[in-house]
Design a protein around this motif. Structure first.
Motif, PDB file in Angstrom:
ATOM      1  N   PRO A   1       0.800  -1.236   0.000  1.00  0.00           N
ATOM      2  CA  PRO A   1       0.000   0.000   0.000  1.00  0.00           C
ATOM      3  C   PRO A   1       0.828   1.280   0.000  1.00  0.00           C
ATOM      4  O   PRO A   1       0.343   2.336  -0.417  1.00  0.00           O
ATOM      5  CB  PRO A   1      -0.829  -0.119   1.282  1.00  0.00           C
ATOM      6  N   SER A   2       2.077   1.223   0.448  1.00  0.00           N
ATOM      7  CA  SER A   2       2.890   2.442   0.482  1.00  0.00           C
ATOM      8  C   SER A   2       3.199   2.961  -0.913  1.00  0.00           C
ATOM      9  O   SER A   2       3.575   4.131  -1.078  1.00  0.00           O
ATOM     10  CB  SER A   2       4.203   2.175   1.243  1.00  0.00           C
ATOM     11  N   PHE A   3       3.036   2.116  -1.934  1.00  0.00           N
ATOM     12  CA  PHE A   3       3.299   2.543  -3.304  1.00  0.00           C
ATOM     13  C   PHE A   3       2.016   2.880  -4.067  1.00  0.00           C
ATOM     14  O   PHE A   3       2.073   3.457  -5.150  1.00  0.00           O
ATOM     15  CB  PHE A   3       4.068   1.451  -4.064  1.00  0.00           C
ATOM     16  N   GLU A   4       0.874   2.478  -3.523  1.00  0.00           N
ATOM     17  CA  GLU A   4      -0.426   2.722  -4.165  1.00  0.00           C
ATOM     18  C   GLU A   4      -0.374   2.233  -5.614  1.00  0.00           C
ATOM     19  O   GLU A   4       0.208   1.212  -5.906  1.00  0.00           O
ATOM     20  CB  GLU A   4      -0.790   4.205  -4.074  1.00  0.00           C
ATOM     21  N   ALA A   5      -1.011   2.927  -6.523  1.00  0.00           N
ATOM     22  CA  ALA A   5      -0.933   2.658  -7.972  1.00  0.00           C
ATOM     23  C   ALA A   5      -1.437   1.280  -8.388  1.00  0.00           C
ATOM     24  O   ALA A   5      -1.199   0.859  -9.506  1.00  0.00           O
ATOM     25  CB  ALA A   5       0.503   2.837  -8.465  1.00  0.00           C
ATOM     26  N   GLY A   6      -2.104   0.563  -7.484  1.00  0.00           N
ATOM     27  CA  GLY A   6      -2.672  -0.724  -7.867  1.00  0.00           C
ATOM     28  C   GLY A   6      -1.670  -1.831  -8.097  1.00  0.00           C
ATOM     29  O   GLY A   6      -1.964  -2.829  -8.768  1.00  0.00           O
ATOM     30  N   ILE A   7      -0.456  -1.694  -7.544  1.00  0.00           N
ATOM     31  CA  ILE A   7       0.560  -2.743  -7.717  1.00  0.00           C
ATOM     32  C   ILE A   7       0.155  -3.964  -6.901  1.00  0.00           C
ATOM     33  O   ILE A   7      -0.171  -3.864  -5.721  1.00  0.00           O
ATOM     34  CB  ILE A   7       1.944  -2.254  -7.271  1.00  0.00           C
ATOM     35  N   VAL A   8       0.176  -5.128  -7.539  1.00  0.00           N
ATOM     36  CA  VAL A   8      -0.176  -6.382  -6.868  1.00  0.00           C
ATOM     37  C   VAL A   8       1.107  -7.080  -6.429  1.00  0.00           C
ATOM     38  O   VAL A   8       2.013  -7.309  -7.239  1.00  0.00           O
ATOM     39  CB  VAL A   8      -0.980  -7.308  -7.802  1.00  0.00           C
ATOM     40  N   GLY A   9       1.197  -7.416  -5.143  1.00  0.00           N
ATOM     41  CA  GLY A   9       2.323  -8.175  -4.625  1.00  0.00           C
ATOM     42  C   GLY A   9       2.038  -9.661  -4.706  1.00  0.00           C
ATOM     43  O   GLY A   9       0.942 -10.100  -4.356  1.00  0.00           O
ATOM     44  N   LEU A  10       3.014 -10.442  -5.180  1.00  0.00           N
ATOM     45  CA  LEU A  10       2.834 -11.880  -5.364  1.00  0.00           C
ATOM     46  C   LEU A  10       3.906 -12.664  -4.615  1.00  0.00           C
ATOM     47  O   LEU A  10       5.081 -12.286  -4.609  1.00  0.00           O
ATOM     48  CB  LEU A  10       2.898 -12.242  -6.850  1.00  0.00           C
ATOM     49  N   THR A  11       3.478 -13.740  -3.994  1.00  0.00           N
ATOM     50  CA  THR A  11       4.393 -14.631  -3.297  1.00  0.00           C
ATOM     51  C   THR A  11       3.855 -16.048  -3.424  1.00  0.00           C
ATOM     52  O   THR A  11       2.837 -16.283  -4.087  1.00  0.00           O
ATOM     53  CB  THR A  11       4.556 -14.221  -1.823  1.00  0.00           C
ATOM     54  N   GLY A  12       4.532 -17.008  -2.806  1.00  0.00           N
ATOM     55  CA  GLY A  12       4.063 -18.392  -2.902  1.00  0.00           C
ATOM     56  C   GLY A  12       5.037 -19.351  -2.265  1.00  0.00           C
ATOM     57  O   GLY A  12       6.016 -18.936  -1.631  1.00  0.00           O
ATOM     58  N   THR A  13       4.791 -20.622  -2.449  1.00  0.00           N
ATOM     59  CA  THR A  13       5.706 -21.638  -1.928  1.00  0.00           C
ATOM     60  C   THR A  13       7.006 -21.580  -2.720  1.00  0.00           C
ATOM     61  O   THR A  13       7.033 -21.085  -3.858  1.00  0.00           O
ATOM     62  CB  THR A  13       5.092 -23.036  -2.058  1.00  0.00           C
ATOM     63  N   PRO A  14       8.109 -22.094  -2.159  1.00  0.00           N
ATOM     64  CA  PRO A  14       9.362 -22.129  -2.926  1.00  0.00           C
ATOM     65  C   PRO A  14       9.212 -22.821  -4.277  1.00  0.00           C
ATOM     66  O   PRO A  14       9.792 -22.378  -5.269  1.00  0.00           O
ATOM     67  CB  PRO A  14      10.310 -22.892  -1.997  1.00  0.00           C
TER      68      PRO A  14
END
Length: 200
Positions: A122-135
């Motif tokens: 949220p600190s960057f706004e602009a609708g950027i989606v953060g993605l993560t997952g299992t190794p």
């Protein structure tokens, strides 16, 4: 009047030249068509969890241009600078922004869980989606995008390590095909202008 041998020869050469010219035009059209139909070097492919806990794939963003960047949340230099540039890219007319989906994929899923990314993005706004997952999911994504990743031992870092990685920003077309990459430090305005030219 009978044509001389020289006249006949000249007419023949002119005919051959005309045929060659037509052939070259047809060949140029064929090559242009081939270039238009050429497959991209690779396509975006991933199955990861976003910072709201929803599993996402490239199909969720079909029809939009994708700006993809890899990094990790606890590095305040390259990653934050690039994400700030992405935010600058998105800071334009609403109709332009609606055509683009920026994605930030962590290269450190051990630390960057969905909840950690939920605090970071949220600190960057602009609708950027953060993605993560299992190794396993992450490794398959990294292979798909052909990025460089290296774990670097550093005593002062959390758990004694940090990460080295490719720092370019990738652009994918609305059909998930790779188009180009911008190097670290490319101004957001330059990227935005390039995108506008392609989407026009």
């Amino acid at each position: 009047m009978r044509l001389t041998f020289l006249q006949k020869t000249l007419r023949g050469l002119i005919g051959v030249a005309a045929l060659a010219f037509v052939w070259l035009l047809l060949w140029a059209d064929y090559r242009a068509d081939q270039a238009d139909e050429q497959e991209p070097a690779f396509r975006a492919a991933f199955e990861l969890t976003d910072h709201t806990g929803v599993v996402r794939t490239q199909k969720d963003y079909a029809g939009r241009w994708m700006l993809a960047f890899f990094g990790f949340a606890n590095w305040s230099d390259v990653c934050s600078t690039t994400l700030a540039e992405v935010a600058a890219v998105m800071d334009g007319p609403a109709e332009d922004a609606a055509q683009v989906q920026p994605l930030f994929t962590t290269i450190d899923p051990k630390h960057d869980t969905p909840s950690a990314l939920a605090d970071f993005m949220p600190s960057f706004e602009a609708g950027i989606v953060g993605l993560t997952g299992t190794p396993d999911h992450f490794n398959r994504t990294a292979d798909s995008f052909h990025i460089f990743i290296e774990r670097v031992q550093e005593a002062a870092a959390p758990d004694g390590y940090t990460m080295g990685h490719s720092s370019q920003l990738f652009l994918f077309d609305p059909e998930d095909g790779y188009l180009k990459a911008w190097s670290y430090g490319t101004p957001g305005e330059e990227i935005r202008d390039d995108l506008r030219g392609r989407a026009a």
